[in-house]
Design a protein around this motif. Structure first.
Motif, PDB file in Angstrom:
ATOM      1  N   GLN A 143       0.822  -1.211   0.000  1.00  9.95           N
ATOM      2  CA  GLN A 143       0.000   0.000   0.000  1.00  9.95           C
ATOM      3  C   GLN A 143       0.857   1.262   0.000  1.00  9.95           C
ATOM      4  OE1 GLN A 143      -2.502   0.044   3.468  1.00  9.95           O
ATOM      5  NE2 GLN A 143      -0.842   0.521   4.885  1.00  9.95           N
ATOM      6  N   ASP A 144       2.078   1.173   0.527  1.00  2.17           N
ATOM      7  CA  ASP A 144       2.961   2.336   0.512  1.00  2.17           C
ATOM      8  C   ASP A 144       3.334   2.758  -0.908  1.00  2.17           C
ATOM      9  OD1 ASP A 144       2.973   2.396   3.272  1.00  2.17           O
ATOM     10  OD2 ASP A 144       4.848   1.282   3.467  1.00  2.17           O
ATOM     11  N   SER A 145       3.218   1.851  -1.855  1.00  4.45           N
ATOM     12  CA  SER A 145       3.580   2.169  -3.237  1.00  4.45           C
ATOM     13  C   SER A 145       2.446   2.852  -3.993  1.00  4.45           C
ATOM     14  CB  SER A 145       3.982   0.889  -3.986  1.00  4.45           C
ATOM     15  OG  SER A 145       2.867   0.036  -4.195  1.00  4.45           O
ATOM     16  N   ALA A 146       1.226   2.770  -3.475  1.00 10.76           N
ATOM     17  CA  ALA A 146       0.059   3.274  -4.199  1.00 10.76           C
ATOM     18  C   ALA A 146       0.149   4.761  -4.564  1.00 10.76           C
ATOM     19  CB  ALA A 146      -1.214   2.994  -3.393  1.00 10.76           C
ATOM     20  N   PRO A 147       0.625   5.642  -3.677  1.00  9.37           N
ATOM     21  CA  PRO A 147       0.686   7.064  -4.060  1.00  9.37           C
ATOM     22  C   PRO A 147       1.566   7.342  -5.267  1.00  9.37           C
ATOM     23  CG  PRO A 147       0.874   6.826  -1.682  1.00  9.37           C
ATOM     24  CD  PRO A 147       0.975   5.440  -2.262  1.00  9.37           C
ATOM     25  N   PHE A 148       2.480   6.436  -5.590  1.00  6.23           N
ATOM     26  CA  PHE A 148       3.388   6.647  -6.718  1.00  6.23           C
ATOM     27  C   PHE A 148       2.823   6.109  -8.035  1.00  6.23           C
ATOM     28  CE2 PHE A 148       6.003   6.319  -2.880  1.00  6.23           C
ATOM     29  CZ  PHE A 148       6.691   7.518  -2.940  1.00  6.23           C
ATOM     30  N   PHE A 149       1.708   5.392  -7.969  1.00 10.43           N
ATOM     31  CA  PHE A 149       1.161   4.790  -9.182  1.00 10.43           C
ATOM     32  C   PHE A 149       0.736   5.868 -10.182  1.00 10.43           C
ATOM     33  CE2 PHE A 149      -2.479   3.038 -11.604  1.00 10.43           C
ATOM     34  CZ  PHE A 149      -1.788   2.056 -12.290  1.00 10.43           C
ATOM     35  N   SER A 170       5.270  20.787  -0.371  1.00  8.58           N
ATOM     36  CA  SER A 170       5.846  21.312   0.863  1.00  8.58           C
ATOM     37  C   SER A 170       7.059  20.466   1.200  1.00  8.58           C
ATOM     38  CB  SER A 170       4.833  21.260   2.007  1.00  8.58           C
ATOM     39  OG  SER A 170       4.507  19.906   2.311  1.00  8.58           O
ATOM     40  N   ILE A 171       7.857  20.934   2.164  1.00 12.67           N
ATOM     41  CA  ILE A 171       9.033  20.172   2.577  1.00 12.67           C
ATOM     42  C   ILE A 171       8.615  18.859   3.199  1.00 12.67           C
ATOM     43  CG2 ILE A 171      11.041  20.165   4.104  1.00 12.67           C
ATOM     44  CD1 ILE A 171      11.099  23.247   3.770  1.00 12.67           C
ATOM     45  N   GLN A 172       7.601  18.897   4.062  1.00 18.11           N
ATOM     46  CA  GLN A 172       7.191  17.659   4.717  1.00 18.11           C
ATOM     47  C   GLN A 172       6.616  16.639   3.742  1.00 18.11           C
ATOM     48  OE1 GLN A 172       5.979  20.820   5.561  1.00 18.11           O
ATOM     49  NE2 GLN A 172       4.062  20.606   6.684  1.00 18.11           N
ATOM     50  N   GLU A 173       5.885  17.109   2.727  1.00 16.29           N
ATOM     51  CA  GLU A 173       5.330  16.180   1.759  1.00 16.29           C
ATOM     52  C   GLU A 173       6.451  15.510   0.969  1.00 16.29           C
ATOM     53  OE1 GLU A 173       1.491  16.325  -0.957  1.00 16.29           O
ATOM     54  OE2 GLU A 173       3.078  17.582  -1.828  1.00 16.29           O
ATOM     55  N   ALA A 174       7.422  16.291   0.511  1.00 17.55           N
ATOM     56  CA  ALA A 174       8.535  15.719  -0.247  1.00 17.55           C
ATOM     57  C   ALA A 174       9.349  14.756   0.606  1.00 17.55           C
ATOM     58  CB  ALA A 174       9.427  16.835  -0.791  1.00 17.55           C
ATOM     59  N   PRO A 214      -2.559  12.196   3.526  1.00 14.22           N
ATOM     60  CA  PRO A 214      -1.604  12.790   2.573  1.00 14.22           C
ATOM     61  C   PRO A 214      -0.217  12.864   3.182  1.00 14.22           C
ATOM     62  CG  PRO A 214      -3.035  14.474   3.504  1.00 14.22           C
ATOM     63  CD  PRO A 214      -3.604  13.160   3.935  1.00 14.22           C
ATOM     64  N   HIS A 215       0.775  12.582   2.377  1.00 12.93           N
ATOM     65  CA  HIS A 215       2.152  12.530   2.864  1.00 12.93           C
ATOM     66  C   HIS A 215       2.558  13.816   3.585  1.00 12.93           C
ATOM     67  CE1 HIS A 215       3.358   9.186  -0.193  1.00 12.93           C
ATOM     68  NE2 HIS A 215       2.937   8.681   0.941  1.00 12.93           N
ATOM     69  N   GLY A 216       3.051  13.668   4.792  1.00 10.16           N
ATOM     70  CA  GLY A 216       3.599  14.774   5.553  1.00 10.16           C
ATOM     71  C   GLY A 216       2.641  15.477   6.481  1.00 10.16           C
ATOM     72  N   LEU A 263      -4.541  -0.176  -6.969  1.00 10.28           N
ATOM     73  CA  LEU A 263      -3.615   0.922  -6.732  1.00 10.28           C
ATOM     74  C   LEU A 263      -4.318   2.279  -6.863  1.00 10.28           C
ATOM     75  CD1 LEU A 263      -0.516  -0.446  -8.646  1.00 10.28           C
ATOM     76  CD2 LEU A 263      -0.634  -0.035  -6.184  1.00 10.28           C
ATOM     77  N   GLU A 264      -5.172   2.409  -7.859  1.00  7.73           N
ATOM     78  CA  GLU A 264      -5.923   3.654  -8.038  1.00  7.73           C
ATOM     79  C   GLU A 264      -6.837   3.908  -6.846  1.00  7.73           C
ATOM     80  OE1 GLU A 264      -7.936   3.222 -11.729  1.00  7.73           O
ATOM     81  OE2 GLU A 264      -6.162   3.664 -12.958  1.00  7.73           O
ATOM     82  N   HIS A 265      -7.485   2.849  -6.360  1.00 10.46           N
ATOM     83  CA  HIS A 265      -8.385   2.967  -5.208  1.00 10.46           C
ATOM     84  C   HIS A 265      -7.608   3.350  -3.952  1.00 10.46           C
ATOM     85  CE1 HIS A 265     -11.649   2.211  -2.469  1.00 10.46           C
ATOM     86  NE2 HIS A 265     -10.992   1.237  -1.863  1.00 10.46           N
ATOM     87  N   ALA A 266      -6.504   2.659  -3.698  1.00 12.72           N
ATOM     88  CA  ALA A 266      -5.703   2.937  -2.501  1.00 12.72           C
ATOM     89  C   ALA A 266      -5.093   4.330  -2.567  1.00 12.72           C
ATOM     90  CB  ALA A 266      -4.606   1.886  -2.355  1.00 12.72           C
ATOM     91  N   GLN A 267      -4.683   4.755  -3.762  1.00 16.77           N
ATOM     92  CA  GLN A 267      -4.100   6.082  -3.916  1.00 16.77           C
ATOM     93  C   GLN A 267      -5.097   7.166  -3.520  1.00 16.77           C
ATOM     94  OE1 GLN A 267      -3.239   8.353  -7.850  1.00 16.77           O
ATOM     95  NE2 GLN A 267      -1.321   7.274  -7.373  1.00 16.77           N
ATOM     96  N   LYS A 268      -6.340   7.042  -3.956  1.00 17.63           N
ATOM     97  CA  LYS A 268      -7.367   8.024  -3.612  1.00 17.63           C
ATOM     98  C   LYS A 268      -7.623   8.041  -2.111  1.00 17.63           C
ATOM     99  CE  LYS A 268      -9.748   7.761  -8.078  1.00 17.63           C
ATOM    100  NZ  LYS A 268     -10.981   7.323  -8.775  1.00 17.63           N
TER     101      LYS A 268
END
Length: 294
Positions: A180-186, A231-235, A279-281, A267-272
């Motif tokens: 699931q950690d890979s989903a945001p990069f899909f 943002s810095i935290q997101e990156a 959201p990251h950060g 992956l699309e579902h998990a990303q959403k």
């Protein structure tokens, strides 16, 4: 949630937020702590106007806006890269710039400029005052300036060479979406062919094109990776998870077993889901800053 049955708390009811606020799943101790604070707030109506809600204070971190805040968060990002073993002696670089909505009165950074790693310093020793507007590492200038010129949404760029990321950068099949950690990069991951040291202005255009208009991470073949954020935290958190995913991929391949990859639909579902609720950060940065600042 391991401590009692999960309990859904709608943050909108607490903070008066919009429809995109996150419904939180809280454990028993968290529920008790926030419940007690809310009970106190009902007795003192001014509490809600004077302070953030308990939910905001626990689970959110503000984005750096002034030059001093940006310098501090850049220092934190460098120290954390070193703490988590993602550094490479005195190499690699992180940069950040102001938000689009900032005015001269709000952010002291010159327009169309960014602060970047000074070079020649270990990430564990970098201080807020050390960041410069022009890197001594020409590679850094090419990568960062090219992306900033092409992407108005990008506020922070991190370029690293962790062993796991370099391994994936040389695999013909590249990055695998296994967890699931890979989903945001899909659908938001690019590749850039190795051209030697990045010293030509012409290459910065190709780097930006390889990242794409919606990309958040770029594998630089036979080299490393570059990650961007609003943002810095997101990156930074994106960088952490990209490296983590690469390490998981390598470990999975070492077993010799059949590797189960996630489907595109999943992956699309998990990303959403992740982008909406985690959201990251947004929820990690305050705790990460305390690791450095304490």
């Amino acid at each position: 949630v391991r401590c009692g049955a999960p309990w859904r708390l709608d943050a909108r009811a607490l903070s008066g937020g919009g429809a995109d606020e996150m419904p939180l799943i809280l454990s028993g101790p968290q529920r008790k702590m926030i419940g007690n604070q809310l009970a106190s707030s009902r007795e003192d109506e001014s509490w809600g106007a004077q302070q953030r809600t308990m939910v905001d204070r626990i689970f959110q971190s503000d984005i750096a806006r002034t030059e001093n805040e940006i310098r501090h968060d850049l220092k934190v990002a460098h120290r954390l890269i070193a703490k988590y073993g993602m550094d490479d002696l005195v190499w690699n670089h992180i940069s950040a710039r102001c938000l689009d909505d900032q005015t001269a009165d709000c952010c002291e950074l010159p327009s169309n400029s960014y602060l970047i790693t000074p070079g020649g310093m270990h990430f564990s020793e970098v201080r807020s005052e050390d960041f410069v507007f022009d890197s001594v590492d020409e590679t850094g200038n090419v990568i960062h300036s090219g992306i900033y010129e092409a992407r108005s949404d990008v506020r922070c760029i991190i370029h690293i060479h962790t062993p796991a990321i370099m391994v994936v950068s040389v695999l013909e099949e590249g990055f695998k979406f296994l967890t699931q950690d890979s989903a945001p990069f899909f659908g938001r991951l690019g590749y850039h062919a190795y051209e030697g040291l990045h010293s030509a202005d012409e290459e910065k255009i190709r780097i930006a094109e390889s990242l794409g208009k919606d990309g958040i991470a770029l594998f630089m073949r036979n080299h490393g990776a570059t990650v961007v954020g609003r943002s810095i935290q997101e990156a930074w958190v994106r960088t952490y998870y990209l490296d983590r995913c690469c390490r998981v991929q390598i470990d999975a391949m070492k077993t010799g077993g059949t590797v189960l990859e996630c489907s595109e639909a999943l992956l699309e579902h998990a990303q959403k889901q992740i982008e909406r609720y985690f959201p990251h950060g947004k929820y990690e940065w305050a705790a990460l800053k305390r690791l450095v600042d304490r």
